[in-house]
Design an enzyme around this catalytic site. Structure first.
Site, PDB file in Angstrom:
ATOM      1  CB  SER B 472      -0.945   0.011   1.214  1.00  0.00           C
ATOM      2  OG  SER B 472      -0.205  -0.109   2.407  1.00  0.00           O
ATOM      3  CB  SER B 542      -0.439  -3.524  12.556  1.00  0.00           C
ATOM      4  OG  SER B 542      -0.272  -2.320  11.837  1.00  0.00           O
TER       5      SER B 542
END
Lengths: 264, 643
Positions: B472, B542
């Site tokens: 990303s 995460s």
């Protein structure tokens, strides 16, 4: 505190908020009584200094007395004066009535000046009591890319907390004297001994109550030759202040259309 | 008593008379604009010429003339027949000037009603006799209470529609009085009228012979303008510190109390003290001689006897009566944005001139203004009232609203727009007059204080936690941020998830428990760095919300969750490490975005999409976040120079 003290304190608060929260401010100086009061308030707010440029968007059609006043006090008050011209009459919206078209030149001149300098905040001396559309204004009033005012989508504003965040390409209009009335302006001008253009005082039974372009502003019948007489006159009159401003009266919605398009 | 304004006697006193601001509120069709039109006509606040021109306009448009047209200045309002935004219109009585604020009754325009009502000294609450007390009537009354408007008169309008029946009036009076009493408001008067026909507005009518109380105009004359709070303890919120010349002037408006040269003052929340050396003014002749002291309401500037660093947002007070230092607070708020509020959401909270990021720690109750019942809800929706608990990212000087109305209220900002406001009910405070950076985060063993580190670095310690799908753009932004902060003279440190997994975390796999432990270790290390003044930058997928919440908990303040929200298709197309391809081919199991879930953050401090934003813009947003939250110190030139 009397009412003038209250108005002064609040306007100073607004000017300081604008200075703290926006990056590139300019104050619009129309040379009239309202913007003179505003400059005076800025000098009070910043202890004698006006820490941003003062801009005159010039239609080229003001009274000679106005230009003389500007050139004198820009120097005496130590202002960072920016002079910006307006485009010709042929460049504005031709569907507007003639006088409004003339006023629209100023709107266009303002847009160009904004682009040129990249100001993100313009301090303007409009008041709620001048005209019904202005009564709906916020103190901090965000404008779209084209300077447009979206009256339906105004954010809430209360407790002297202001919307100062701006999306890119937009700017903020700041109205420090929104709550003042015409009477307040004169009473304060008198109390503080702020200079004004002599056209406001009666000559041969007429005086200007509001100053715009020469060709679309006419004097009103009056014998008030100084400020105390103006104050007495205002207590008695029921003629609106902008009665001599042709563009307000051509069509029911002229002023509203001008404002939505970005007029002050 | 009122009079026609056109008596032309010379003005004895040319200074403007006192001004009373009244807001007219109530349900949408209960006749507000008509009442204002009637008041204007009765007091001569509108010229005969104006009425004539409106009559002409109405007949041109084929509509019967209504008094309400006097107010409807915008075409849109005339077309819809409702008030959209507040109008303000003036008239004069013998004693004073009155500004009548016409606030929209329509729910959709509640934000405009609040904008109008908040600047009023007193309110008229209008109720239609035929319809009685409606939900909007109660909601408006409740908002008057929240906005701090304490003087209220109730007007029972359209009595002509119920044949001036005293029983109707009595029953409405009793219902609304009870409701107002529950809010701690007392209706000064309850006046039966017909705005359309004029009964009860300027004079009583024989049609309601059973009522001998005041008229609407008399009720208005009985109100008094709000006074600056001179009797309360000193509160002077700092707006700015100016250095235009050799003076260093602390500027602000006195919200309560008074200040005098020689006063020993304290700044909250920093707790710094000084003595007032002068009260500055322009023109200079007015200074020093006239202004040895100043009272509430004045915008002032003061200089101090010593050089201390204070900044916008602090509140000047005197020792014994200083405001509390709020680390958290409970408030009763109204919410005006379309997006609902929920626990965990972040907002900007403004209190006087201070602002901080705040997190909603809990929604205690949502209040129904209809019956004042309180219920537990997960969200607060548009136009609702609720009691919330806020955690503050930076401590603020604050009062309870019962102690000081001006410094006991907050405004909430959402997406850069004012979206709510409310009253402070209680404050989670810490009486130690130190900033938390100087206290909680100083490691015990260190001889270097956090303040020293902060002053050298030009920022406070913090954690920037980048989360998002593989590919990303987390690491790319994180690396640029590290470079940028370093170039600004700061002390950043990048903890890249993959790099960490290569060393410290090389005993961990990708099972949920391992992912949780991975996040815990990253959080521990970044917390340690932040406590020692660095800005720790973590870039790790995460994916589990609970793990990120744990990290936030562990780090405490100045933890910023930044969601790099680039869509999956884009990430997969980029596939910088060829991992998506391998996951799709089944070579990697439990790959986030392919066969493991990424839990999208509900309330990140910042969201960035690298497919939409150029890298430098993304970096600029992160820097803005750090500046806005006070992590990166603005220099004095930054705050005070706009050109």
């Amino acid at each position: 505190m009397n009412r003038l003290d209250e108005l002064e304190a609040r306007s100073i608060y607004v000017l300081r908020e604008a200075f703290a929260r926006l990056n590139r401010l300019a104050l619009l100086w129309s040379l009239g009584k309202d913007s003179n009061v505003m400059i005076w308030l800025a000098r009070k707010a910043f202890f004698g200094h006006v820490p941003f440029p003062v801009m005159h968007v010039d239609t080229g059609k003001k009274f000679p007395e106005m230009y003389a006043f500007r050139d004198r006090y820009a120097v005496e008050w130590n202002l960072d004066l920016k002079l910006e011209p307006c485009p010709g009459i042929e460049e504005v919206d031709q569907t507007l009535p003639p006088a409004a078209r003339s006023a629209a030149r100023k709107t266009e001149g303002l847009k160009r000046a904004l682009q040129k300098h990249g100001f993100d905040g313009l301090i303007a001396g409009i008041r709620r009591d001048e005209e019904p559309t202005r009564a709906k204004e916020r103190v901090f009033s965000p404008r779209g890319n084209q300077g447009a005012w979206n009256v339906r989508e105004q954010p809430p504003e209360f407790w002297d907390q202001f919307n100062a965040s701006l999306p890119l390409g937009t700017h903020m209009r700041i109205h420090p004297i929104l709550q003042w009335t015409e009477y307040d302006i004169w009473a304060y001008t008198q109390r503080e001994k702020i200079p004004v253009i002599s056209l406001y005082f009666a000559k041969n039974g007429k005086r200007y109550r509001s100053l715009g372009d020469q060709d679309i502003t006419s004097p009103v019948a009056s014998s008030a030759a100084d400020i105390p007489e103006i104050l007495t006159e205002l207590r008695a009159t029921d003629v609106p202040e902008r009665a001599g401003r042709a563009m307000d009266h051509e069509a029911e919605d002229s002023f509203e259309r001008l404002r939505v398009a970005g007029y002050l | 008593m009122t009079s026609h304004p056109k008596n032309l006697a010379a003005i004895a006193d040319p200074s403007p008379r006192s001004l009373l601001r009244i807001v007219l509120v109530g349900h949408v069709d209960h006749g507000k604009s008509t009442l204002i039109g009637r008041l204007l006509q009765e007091t001569g606040g509108v010229s005969a010429a104006k009425i004539e021109s409106l009559k002409a306009m109405s007949s041109k448009r084929g509509m019967p003339f209504e008094l309400s047209f006097l107010l409807d200045s915008l075409q849109a309002e005339r077309d819809q027949g409702i008030t959209i935004d507040t109008s303000e219109i003036r008239f004069r009585t013998n004693d004073r000037d009155v500004a009548l604020i016409d606030a929209p009754g329509h729910t959709e325009f509640l934000r405009n009603m609040i904008t109008g009502a908040a600047r009023a000294d007193a309110a008229l609450l209008l109720i239609d006799a035929a319809e009685g007390v409606r939900e909007q009537t109660r909601r408006h009354a409740y908002l008057l209470h929240l906005l701090g408007v304490r003087q209220v008169a109730v007007i029972v309008n359209k009595m002509d529609r119920v044949g001036f029946d005293e029983q109707v009036y009595r029953s409405i009076s009793s219902e609304i009085s009870t409701y107002l009493e529950n809010l701690g408001l007392l209706a000064s008067e309850i006046v039966p009228i017909s705005a359309r026909e004029g009964d009860g507005v300027a004079k009583l009518s024989d049609r309601a012979a059973w009522y001998r109380g005041p008229t609407v105009l008399q009720a208005i004359d009985a109100f008094s303008p709000a006074r600056p709070a001179e009797d309360l303890a000193l509160r002077l919120p700092v707006q700015a510190v100016y250095k235009f010349d050799d003076r260093r002037i602390i500027a602000g408006r006195i919200e309560a109390g008074r200040i005098a040269v020689g006063d020993e003052i304290v700044f909250q929340p920093s707790g710094k003290t000084a003595i007032v050396r002068s009260i500055e003014a322009w023109p200079p002749s007015a200074a020093n001689t006239e202004h040895a002291h100043r009272e509430a309401g004045h915008s002032v500037g003061i200089t101090l006897d010593r050089e201390i660093f204070v900044e916008r947002g602090e509140i000047v007070a005197t020792g014994a009566t200083r405001p509390k230092i709020a680390r958290s607070l409970r408030a009763r708020i109204f919410w005006l944005a379309d997006e609902p509020l929920y626990a965990g959401a972040n907002l900007t909270l403004r209190l006087a001139t201070a602002s901080t990021k705040a997190r909603i720690a809990a929604i205690h109750s949502v209040i129904d203004p209809g019956n004042l019942s309180q219920t537990v809800h997960a969200t607060v929706n548009n136009n609702e009232v609720a009691e919330l608990e806020f955690g503050l990212f930076q401590p603020l000087g604050a009062d309870l609203y019962t102690v000081n109305p001006k410094t006991g209220r907050i405004v909430l900002e959402h997406g850069g727009r004012i979206a709510g406001g409310g009253l402070i009910l209680s404050v989670g405070s810490d009486e130690t007059p130190l900033r938390p950076a100087n206290r909680a985060v100083t490691p015990v063993a260190s001889t270097v204080s956090a303040a020293e580190r902060n002053s050298r670095n030009g920022h406070e310690g913090a954690v920037l936690w980048f989360t998002g799908l593989p590919g990303s753009g987390k690491s790319t932004i994180a690396r640029s941020i590290e470079r940028r902060i370093f170039d600004l003279g700061g002390a950043p440190l990048l903890l890249d998830g993959d790099t960490m997994r290569a060393g410290l975390n090389n005993d961990l796999g990708f099972a949920n428990s391992d992912r949780a432990e991975n996040v815990r270790r990253l959080a521990e290390v970044s917390s340690l760095l932040a406590k020692n003044g660095s800005i720790a930058i973590t870039a790790a997928i995460s994916p589990v919300a609970a793990d990120r919440a744990m990290a936030r908990e562990l780090v405490g303040e100045r933890f910023f969750e930044i969601h790099v929200a680039t869509p999956l298709e884009v990430c997969e197309q980029r596939d910088p490490k060829g991992l998506y391809k391998r996951a799709r081919a089944g070579e990697i199991k439990g790959f986030t975005g392919v066969d493991a879930i990424y839990e999208v953050p509900k309330a990140p401090d910042l969201t960035l999409r690298t497919d939409e934003l150029p890298l430098e813009t993304a970096v600029a947003r992160v820097i803005d976040l750090l500046r806005d939250t006070g992590v990166l110190k603005r220099t004095e030139t930054d705050t005070n120079t706009t050109i």
